[in-house]
Design a protein around this motif. Sequence first.
Motif, PDB file in Angstrom:
ATOM      1  N   GLY A 116       0.695  -1.135  -0.116  1.00  9.40           N
ATOM      2  CA  GLY A 116       0.173   0.104  -0.096  1.00  9.40           C
ATOM      3  C   GLY A 116       0.827   1.225  -0.091  1.00  9.40           C
ATOM      4  O   GLY A 116       2.012   1.264  -0.147  1.00  9.40           O
ATOM      5  N   GLY A 117       0.106   2.219   0.241  1.00 11.15           N
ATOM      6  CA  GLY A 117       0.916   3.630   0.180  1.00 11.15           C
ATOM      7  C   GLY A 117       0.085   4.632   1.028  1.00 11.15           C
ATOM      8  O   GLY A 117      -0.203   4.364   2.080  1.00 11.15           O
ATOM      9  N   ASN A 118       0.104   5.984   0.470  1.00 13.70           N
ATOM     10  CA  ASN A 118      -0.493   6.803   1.296  1.00 13.70           C
ATOM     11  C   ASN A 118      -2.015   6.868   1.202  1.00 13.70           C
ATOM     12  O   ASN A 118      -2.819   7.842   1.365  1.00 13.70           O
ATOM     13  CB  ASN A 118      -0.131   8.208   0.917  1.00 13.70           C
ATOM     14  N   ASN A 119      -2.523   5.715   0.572  1.00  9.23           N
ATOM     15  CA  ASN A 119      -3.839   5.673   0.526  1.00  9.23           C
ATOM     16  C   ASN A 119      -4.480   5.147   2.035  1.00  9.23           C
ATOM     17  O   ASN A 119      -5.454   5.477   2.474  1.00  9.23           O
ATOM     18  CB  ASN A 119      -4.611   4.435  -0.238  1.00  9.23           C
ATOM     19  N   TYR A 154       1.499  11.830 -12.620  1.00 15.41           N
ATOM     20  CA  TYR A 154       0.683  11.115 -13.633  1.00 15.41           C
ATOM     21  C   TYR A 154      -0.084   9.989 -12.869  1.00 15.41           C
ATOM     22  O   TYR A 154      -1.338   9.507 -13.583  1.00 15.41           O
ATOM     23  CB  TYR A 154       1.485  10.858 -14.859  1.00 15.41           C
ATOM     24  N   HIS A 155       0.559   9.370 -11.924  1.00 16.49           N
ATOM     25  CA  HIS A 155      -0.252   8.214 -11.405  1.00 16.49           C
ATOM     26  C   HIS A 155      -1.515   8.711 -10.724  1.00 16.49           C
ATOM     27  O   HIS A 155      -2.757   8.385 -10.913  1.00 16.49           O
ATOM     28  CB  HIS A 155       0.522   7.327 -10.368  1.00 16.49           C
ATOM     29  N   ARG A 156      -1.271   9.823 -10.037  1.00 23.33           N
ATOM     30  CA  ARG A 156      -2.509  10.391  -9.515  1.00 23.33           C
ATOM     31  C   ARG A 156      -3.472  11.007 -10.348  1.00 23.33           C
ATOM     32  O   ARG A 156      -4.779  10.827 -10.025  1.00 23.33           O
ATOM     33  CB  ARG A 156      -2.048  11.645  -8.535  1.00 23.33           C
ATOM     34  N   LEU A 157      -3.057  11.637 -11.460  1.00 20.23           N
ATOM     35  CA  LEU A 157      -4.032  12.329 -12.449  1.00 20.23           C
ATOM     36  C   LEU A 157      -4.982  11.095 -13.190  1.00 20.23           C
ATOM     37  O   LEU A 157      -6.020  11.036 -13.258  1.00 20.23           O
ATOM     38  CB  LEU A 157      -3.165  13.142 -13.393  1.00 20.23           C
ATOM     39  N   ILE A 158      -4.184  10.061 -13.601  1.00 19.04           N
ATOM     40  CA  ILE A 158      -4.981   8.897 -14.211  1.00 19.04           C
ATOM     41  C   ILE A 158      -5.817   8.273 -13.359  1.00 19.04           C
ATOM     42  O   ILE A 158      -6.823   7.926 -13.808  1.00 19.04           O
ATOM     43  CB  ILE A 158      -3.726   8.100 -14.724  1.00 19.04           C
ATOM     44  N   ASP A 159      -5.359   8.081 -12.002  1.00 19.57           N
ATOM     45  CA  ASP A 159      -6.117   7.513 -10.894  1.00 19.57           C
ATOM     46  C   ASP A 159      -7.805   8.376 -11.277  1.00 19.57           C
ATOM     47  O   ASP A 159      -8.704   7.903 -11.070  1.00 19.57           O
ATOM     48  CB  ASP A 159      -5.552   7.695  -9.657  1.00 19.57           C
ATOM     49  N   GLN A 160      -7.545   9.670 -10.870  1.00 18.11           N
ATOM     50  CA  GLN A 160      -8.478  10.445 -10.867  1.00 18.11           C
ATOM     51  C   GLN A 160      -9.375  10.512 -11.989  1.00 18.11           C
ATOM     52  O   GLN A 160     -10.583  10.499 -12.140  1.00 18.11           O
ATOM     53  CB  GLN A 160      -8.217  11.961 -10.575  1.00 18.11           C
ATOM     54  N   LEU A 161      -8.582  10.594 -13.223  1.00 20.89           N
ATOM     55  CA  LEU A 161      -9.434  10.588 -14.574  1.00 20.89           C
ATOM     56  C   LEU A 161     -10.177   9.279 -14.871  1.00 20.89           C
ATOM     57  O   LEU A 161     -11.360   9.336 -15.458  1.00 20.89           O
ATOM     58  CB  LEU A 161      -8.359  10.978 -15.680  1.00 20.89           C
ATOM     59  N   SER A 162      -9.557   8.331 -14.493  1.00 21.46           N
ATOM     60  CA  SER A 162     -10.086   7.014 -14.765  1.00 21.46           C
ATOM     61  C   SER A 162     -11.338   6.765 -13.896  1.00 21.46           C
ATOM     62  O   SER A 162     -12.366   5.979 -14.274  1.00 21.46           O
ATOM     63  CB  SER A 162      -9.233   5.789 -14.762  1.00 21.46           C
ATOM     64  N   GLU A 163     -11.186   7.024 -12.714  1.00 13.69           N
ATOM     65  CA  GLU A 163     -12.380   7.225 -11.830  1.00 13.69           C
ATOM     66  C   GLU A 163     -13.601   7.816 -12.328  1.00 13.69           C
ATOM     67  O   GLU A 163     -14.933   7.547 -12.412  1.00 13.69           O
ATOM     68  CB  GLU A 163     -12.084   7.536 -10.401  1.00 13.69           C
ATOM     69  N   GLY A 173      -7.795   8.277  -4.802  1.00 13.75           N
ATOM     70  CA  GLY A 173      -7.172   9.349  -5.893  1.00 13.75           C
ATOM     71  C   GLY A 173      -5.649   9.597  -5.837  1.00 13.75           C
ATOM     72  O   GLY A 173      -5.032  10.585  -6.138  1.00 13.75           O
ATOM     73  N   ARG A 174      -4.954   8.601  -4.926  1.00 13.05           N
ATOM     74  CA  ARG A 174      -3.799   9.074  -4.504  1.00 13.05           C
ATOM     75  C   ARG A 174      -2.515   8.418  -5.856  1.00 13.05           C
ATOM     76  O   ARG A 174      -1.573   8.299  -5.294  1.00 13.05           O
ATOM     77  CB  ARG A 174      -3.334   8.368  -3.334  1.00 13.05           C
ATOM     78  N   GLY A 175      -3.258   7.722  -6.594  1.00 13.28           N
ATOM     79  CA  GLY A 175      -2.352   7.048  -7.708  1.00 13.28           C
ATOM     80  C   GLY A 175      -1.822   5.627  -7.281  1.00 13.28           C
ATOM     81  O   GLY A 175      -1.134   5.462  -8.044  1.00 13.28           O
ATOM     82  N   ILE A 176      -2.498   5.165  -6.551  1.00 17.68           N
ATOM     83  CA  ILE A 176      -1.994   4.078  -6.059  1.00 17.68           C
ATOM     84  C   ILE A 176      -2.294   2.812  -7.303  1.00 17.68           C
ATOM     85  O   ILE A 176      -1.069   2.117  -7.361  1.00 17.68           O
ATOM     86  CB  ILE A 176      -2.785   3.508  -4.608  1.00 17.68           C
ATOM     87  N   GLY A 177      -3.424   2.683  -7.611  1.00 16.19           N
ATOM     88  CA  GLY A 177      -3.609   1.672  -8.703  1.00 16.19           C
ATOM     89  C   GLY A 177      -2.586   1.777  -9.830  1.00 16.19           C
ATOM     90  O   GLY A 177      -1.926   1.086 -10.252  1.00 16.19           O
ATOM     91  N   PRO A 178      -2.635   2.933 -10.425  1.00 19.10           N
ATOM     92  CA  PRO A 178      -1.841   3.295 -11.492  1.00 19.10           C
ATOM     93  C   PRO A 178      -0.305   2.832 -11.331  1.00 19.10           C
ATOM     94  O   PRO A 178       0.247   2.676 -12.360  1.00 19.10           O
ATOM     95  CB  PRO A 178      -2.044   4.699 -12.021  1.00 19.10           C
TER      96      PRO A 178
END
Length: 431
Positions: free
Chosen positions: A35-38, A109-118, A130-135
């Motif tokens: 995990g991370g800062n999620n 770009y991880h954070r942004l892609i997380d938010q845009l894909s959601e 929205g912290r970019g964890i998945g990407p």
Amino acid sequence: MSSIAVVGMQWGDEGKGKVIDLLSELAQHIARAQGGNNAGHTVIVKGIEYRFHLIPSGILYPHTKCYIGGGTVVDPASLLLEIDGLKKHGISYVKRLYISQYAHVIFPYHRLIDQLSEKAKGSSAVGTTGRGIGPCYVDKTNRIGIRIADLLTPKVFRSKLEAILAVKNKELELLYQHKGFDLDDVYQEYSDYAEKLALFVAPVEEMLFAAAQKKEKILFEGAQGSLLDVTFGTYPFVTSSCTLSGGICSGLGVGPSRINSAIGVTKAYTTRVGNGPFPTELAGSELDLFPDHTTAREIGVTTGRKRRIGWCDAFLLRHTACLNGVDSLAIMKLDILDRFEEIKICVGYKIDKKPLKSFPATAEELAEVEPIYETLPGWKTSTSDINLYDELPENAKKYLRHLEKYLEIPISLISVGPQRHQTIWMDRFFD
Ligand code: GDP
Ligand code: IMO
Ligand code: MG
């Protein structure tokens, strides 16, 4: 027993931070594997509330060493903020906080892609932090991620960043019609982070091996909860790492024989933040019986969202106890049930009047189940000042014993408030 895994048995936020803090008094090493800062782990000491996202919750005891393992994803800006928080509170961290070179780095770009894909998923969004964890985990598995070790080698870092930015900028433009990132800007920002983080980078895997060889006491701090596990959770409404006790081995590079036992942390009821099925979720008048979200401390630490609340789901707990090999239970937030006339426990699911034999594997099926409840009498007195099991109201004992019997796992700790002293110790940890 010299090492203990502390894992969440529900959908996260079970109170792992408090348990880790309590046990850290006796431990020498505390390590995060995934995990991370999620994650958002709360510890309250002497009236001060600390919220940890990636730094292990054992950092408050000055004798401990804390590790961020190779299986985690590190957002440097967020981690440096956390470190600043330690500094402000006068908590030492030099030669106490270590980061593995193998951990992957979260980029903008991880954070942004997380938010845009959601956003693009609309009503089927996961409800991520929205912290970019998945990407970031996607890039890791796709073998194009950038690791802490890369970040510390300027030439390697620049060439990897250049290659990945070309792909990510195209993705942003073509899939989301969004502007991309400038190579020089990102490189400069992350080179500055690298300089600041270099002090903490260490051979975490070897350090933990040496500690285990010397039989020093190690705590493995789980993040998220079992039903957010990427394989066995309520997929696709899950996080992107292995949140189970088994994930500790791959996330820290420790062998299974080095983990001596697992404590499963669960609330005396259930919560979930984010989307996805939740069979015992309450709404309306039954939910109104619970204290409000602020009083119950049921506001997400990382995103500030209100957590969804429901009755204790023992059928779910039996499933996650199995997934983790839980040896004992830490029952948290018993005090939140203090006011109830009656309390329900879910002991099974049915679909079309037919009881299910095992926990559903799909979110679709789980969304259809009807919980089978047993109703127990409430105790209607405050438990928040009780430190001894014998002093608990009879009905509270009945509730706990019922759970213990159903799960066939002993309770080792009961929590009756967020503070350290609001704890009933049922067992000895680390002999
Ligand atoms: P974690 O992510 O598993 O560490 O849990 P969180 O920190 O996200 O959420 C648990 C919340 O409940 C925090 O605000 C804790 O301070 C609080 N808490 C922990 N144990 C208890 C308890 O026994 N009673 C009450 N009332 N609050 C608790
Ligand atoms: P701790 O360690 C509760 C949830 C998010 C979302 C899903 C995926 O404090 O228990 P992600 O950003 O990880 O891709 O989001 O997982 N989630 C958590 N829920 N506690 C957590 O951590 C969580 N970490 C992620 O809300 O539903
Ligand atoms: Mg939390």
